[in-house]
Design an enzyme around this catalytic site. Structure first.
Site, PDB file in Angstrom:
ATOM      1  N   GLY A  53     -84.474  -8.806  26.928  1.00  0.00           N
ATOM      2  CA  GLY A  53     -84.319  -9.123  28.337  1.00  0.00           C
ATOM      3  C   GLY A  53     -85.046 -10.371  28.771  1.00  0.00           C
ATOM      4  O   GLY A  53     -85.048 -11.402  28.090  1.00  0.00           O
ATOM      5  N   TYR A  54     -85.691 -10.274  29.934  1.00  0.00           N
ATOM      6  CA  TYR A  54     -86.403 -11.427  30.475  1.00  0.00           C
ATOM      7  C   TYR A  54     -87.635 -11.785  29.662  1.00  0.00           C
ATOM      8  O   TYR A  54     -88.053 -12.942  29.635  1.00  0.00           O
ATOM      9  CB  TYR A  54     -86.774 -11.170  31.940  1.00  0.00           C
ATOM     10  CG  TYR A  54     -85.614 -11.428  32.867  1.00  0.00           C
ATOM     11  CD1 TYR A  54     -85.225 -12.730  33.176  1.00  0.00           C
ATOM     12  CD2 TYR A  54     -84.885 -10.377  33.405  1.00  0.00           C
ATOM     13  CE1 TYR A  54     -84.145 -12.975  34.012  1.00  0.00           C
ATOM     14  CE2 TYR A  54     -83.800 -10.612  34.229  1.00  0.00           C
ATOM     15  CZ  TYR A  54     -83.441 -11.916  34.529  1.00  0.00           C
ATOM     16  OH  TYR A  54     -82.360 -12.165  35.343  1.00  0.00           O
ATOM     17  N   GLU A  76     -91.277  -1.992  18.518  1.00  0.00           N
ATOM     18  CA  GLU A  76     -89.961  -1.872  17.912  1.00  0.00           C
ATOM     19  C   GLU A  76     -90.035  -1.040  16.630  1.00  0.00           C
ATOM     20  O   GLU A  76     -91.102  -0.902  16.026  1.00  0.00           O
ATOM     21  CB  GLU A  76     -89.389  -3.261  17.598  1.00  0.00           C
ATOM     22  CG  GLU A  76     -89.247  -4.179  18.803  1.00  0.00           C
ATOM     23  CD  GLU A  76     -88.178  -3.736  19.781  1.00  0.00           C
ATOM     24  OE1 GLU A  76     -87.379  -2.841  19.420  1.00  0.00           O
ATOM     25  OE2 GLU A  76     -88.140  -4.268  20.913  1.00  0.00           O
ATOM     26  N   ASP A 112     -97.835  -0.400  20.690  1.00  0.00           N
ATOM     27  CA  ASP A 112     -97.666   0.159  22.034  1.00  0.00           C
ATOM     28  C   ASP A 112     -98.618  -0.568  22.974  1.00  0.00           C
ATOM     29  O   ASP A 112     -99.819  -0.303  22.990  1.00  0.00           O
ATOM     30  CB  ASP A 112     -97.967   1.661  22.004  1.00  0.00           C
ATOM     31  CG  ASP A 112     -97.850   2.312  23.381  1.00  0.00           C
ATOM     32  OD1 ASP A 112     -97.479   1.614  24.355  1.00  0.00           O
ATOM     33  OD2 ASP A 112     -98.131   3.519  23.475  1.00  0.00           O
ATOM     34  N   ALA A 141     -90.877  -2.715  29.928  1.00  0.00           N
ATOM     35  CA  ALA A 141     -90.023  -1.679  30.501  1.00  0.00           C
ATOM     36  C   ALA A 141     -89.947  -0.549  29.484  1.00  0.00           C
ATOM     37  O   ALA A 141     -89.570  -0.773  28.331  1.00  0.00           O
ATOM     38  CB  ALA A 141     -88.628  -2.222  30.811  1.00  0.00           C
ATOM     39  N   TYR A 238     -82.113   2.011  43.267  1.00  0.00           N
ATOM     40  CA  TYR A 238     -83.068   1.080  42.667  1.00  0.00           C
ATOM     41  C   TYR A 238     -84.213   0.785  43.631  1.00  0.00           C
ATOM     42  O   TYR A 238     -85.269   1.405  43.562  1.00  0.00           O
ATOM     43  CB  TYR A 238     -82.378  -0.218  42.199  1.00  0.00           C
ATOM     44  CG  TYR A 238     -83.290  -1.014  41.293  1.00  0.00           C
ATOM     45  CD1 TYR A 238     -83.275  -0.794  39.919  1.00  0.00           C
ATOM     46  CD2 TYR A 238     -84.197  -1.938  41.793  1.00  0.00           C
ATOM     47  CE1 TYR A 238     -84.134  -1.481  39.065  1.00  0.00           C
ATOM     48  CE2 TYR A 238     -85.059  -2.634  40.954  1.00  0.00           C
ATOM     49  CZ  TYR A 238     -85.021  -2.402  39.607  1.00  0.00           C
ATOM     50  OH  TYR A 238     -85.881  -3.078  38.788  1.00  0.00           O
ATOM     51  N   LYS A 247     -91.917  -0.758  41.546  1.00  0.00           N
ATOM     52  CA  LYS A 247     -91.922  -2.203  41.764  1.00  0.00           C
ATOM     53  C   LYS A 247     -92.792  -2.581  42.965  1.00  0.00           C
ATOM     54  O   LYS A 247     -93.461  -3.624  42.960  1.00  0.00           O
ATOM     55  CB  LYS A 247     -90.495  -2.710  41.964  1.00  0.00           C
ATOM     56  CG  LYS A 247     -89.587  -2.504  40.759  1.00  0.00           C
ATOM     57  CD  LYS A 247     -90.139  -3.160  39.502  1.00  0.00           C
ATOM     58  CE  LYS A 247     -89.186  -3.063  38.336  1.00  0.00           C
ATOM     59  NZ  LYS A 247     -89.725  -3.660  37.099  1.00  0.00           N
TER      60      LYS A 247
END
Length: 400
Positions: A53-54, A76, A112, A141, A238, A247
């Site tokens: 992602g970002y 991962e 982690d 995320a 959201y 957020k």
């Protein structure tokens, strides 16, 4: 290195295996799409959540455009003989090769990031190889987080608050996408607190404090956490839901960090960065986001829909002072003006008002969305020989 034939295992948005060559190709394509320019300083960066992602876009843009040095952190899984490594594993390996080939000093840690041990290990590496950090990019995320102080495991949920949410969504279970309906019951106070514990600013704050305790904040230190606001169309699930509560906590954390002596004594800054819509592994899991994004892509077209890489270039240019900061009244860096343009949103709302009819107009947008999801895992990419055996047991990169 063992070769084996790899076939996609997919059901709807869920893809449980990745193609190493395809995942690498996506990184190379992103790299080549960013104009190289490293004529200025080479800042030291710590990027948390660098593999997708970002976070990935910020890493690649930082390397390509500003020659950043430092450390990326991701969590991962390796190939185990039955299931391939995660796409983020393969993307990390490809990014590491590109970085090394272009003379960039960057290390990658698989751990982690929420854990205390991870912080100790990463800060040890920073002390040994790089020294104080100019930029901390926070782009984590995750579905769960273990509180390092209490050992409590918190699980995040995607739910509305106050009332149930009923909305259209895209269904990819058949050959052609269609509109389906879903209903989500409201989140409880406990679920909201848990989601905030995972996706809010607690861990971001711990990383900044850990760096400060080891004297690893450079003068003029900047930290930025990625966030999203989005359209009123998706707000109930959201921005006004459990994720939105997290957020908002992230944004309060930025305010608190800016007011803290830790940053003040370094003339430091903390920002949340509001990015625009994107097809990511995280966003594809949020109900109704797929349909909204398909409509948005239809309205904007290929030229108007800004990629994560384009937005990451804008972010770095702002953080490094090559372009002015674009701030809103809350002090957030805004990269999403192209998405929230009034005329654009009016057209999206029109499609959303009758989603079945809207999908007929946006059929190409829906197909594009599913193509993008497949590409996240390295599938469906031109130039990749999927009919040939590939080597899935690629090693995690170590410094050359």
């Amino acid at each position: 290195m063992t070769l084996r034939q790899i076939e996609p295992k997919q059901r709807g948005f869920l893809i449980v295996n990745s193609h190493p060559d395809g995942a690498a190709h996506t990184v190379h394509r992103m790299w080549e799409g960013i104009e190289a320019r490293t004529d200025g300083r080479r800042p030291t960066a710590l990027i948390l959540g660098h593999s997708a992602g970002y976070g990935l876009a910020t890493l690649v843009a930082g390397l390509r455009r500003h020659g950043i040095r430092g450390i990326g952190v991701a969590f991962e899984a390796a190939d185990n003989g039955r299931r391939t490594a995660t796409a983020g594993w393969y993307r990390t390996a490809a990014t590491a090769r590109l970085a090394a080939d272009h003379g960039h000093d960057f290390r990658f840690v698989n751990t982690d990031a929420f854990s205390a041990d991870a912080k100790t290990h990463v800060l040890d590496l920073l002390e040994e190889h790089y020294g104080p950090v100019d930029h901390l990019i926070y782009s984590l995320a995750a579905p769960r987080r273990t509180d390092p102080a209490t050992g409590t495991v918190h699980h995040s949920v995607i739910k509305p608050l106050g009332a149930a949410y009923e909305a259209p969504a895209l269904d990819f279970s058949a050959d052609d996408p269609k509109v389906t309906r879903f209903r989500i019951e409201p989140g409880t106070e406990e679920e909201t607190r848990a989601t905030v514990a995972v996706m809010g600013g607690d861990d971001w704050d711990l990383w900044v404090r850990a760096l400060a305790a080891r004297r690893l904040l450079a003068d003029g230190f900047t930290t930025a956490a990625l966030t999203y606001v989005g359209s009123e169309v998706t707000a109930p699930v959201y921005r006004h839901g459990t994720i939105g509560a997290a957020k908002e906590h992230l944004e309060r954390t930025a305010h608190d960090l800016n007011a803290s002596p830790l940053l003040k004594e370094k003339d430091g800054r903390a920002f949340t960065v509001v990015a625009g819509a994107a097809v990511t592994q995280a966003s594809s899991a949020i109900p109704s986001i797929a349909l909204y994004t398909a409509f948005l892509r239809t309205v904007l077209g290929a030229d108007g829909f800004r990629s994560t890489a384009e937005q990451a270039v804008d972010l770095w240019d702002q953080l490094e002072g090559r372009s002015p900061l674009v701030l809103d009244e809350a002090g957030r860096i805004r990269l999403d003006g192209w998405e929230l343009d009034g005329a654009v949103q009016d057209r999206v709302r029109d499609l959303w008002s009758d989603p079945e009819r809207g999908l007929e107009t946006a059929r190409a947008g829906a197909d594009w969305f599913m193509t993008q999801v497949r590409e996240l895992y390295g599938w469906g990419i031109d130039g990749v020989a999927y009919d040939r055996p590939a080597a899935p047991d690629i090693a995690w990169p170590t410094p050359r």
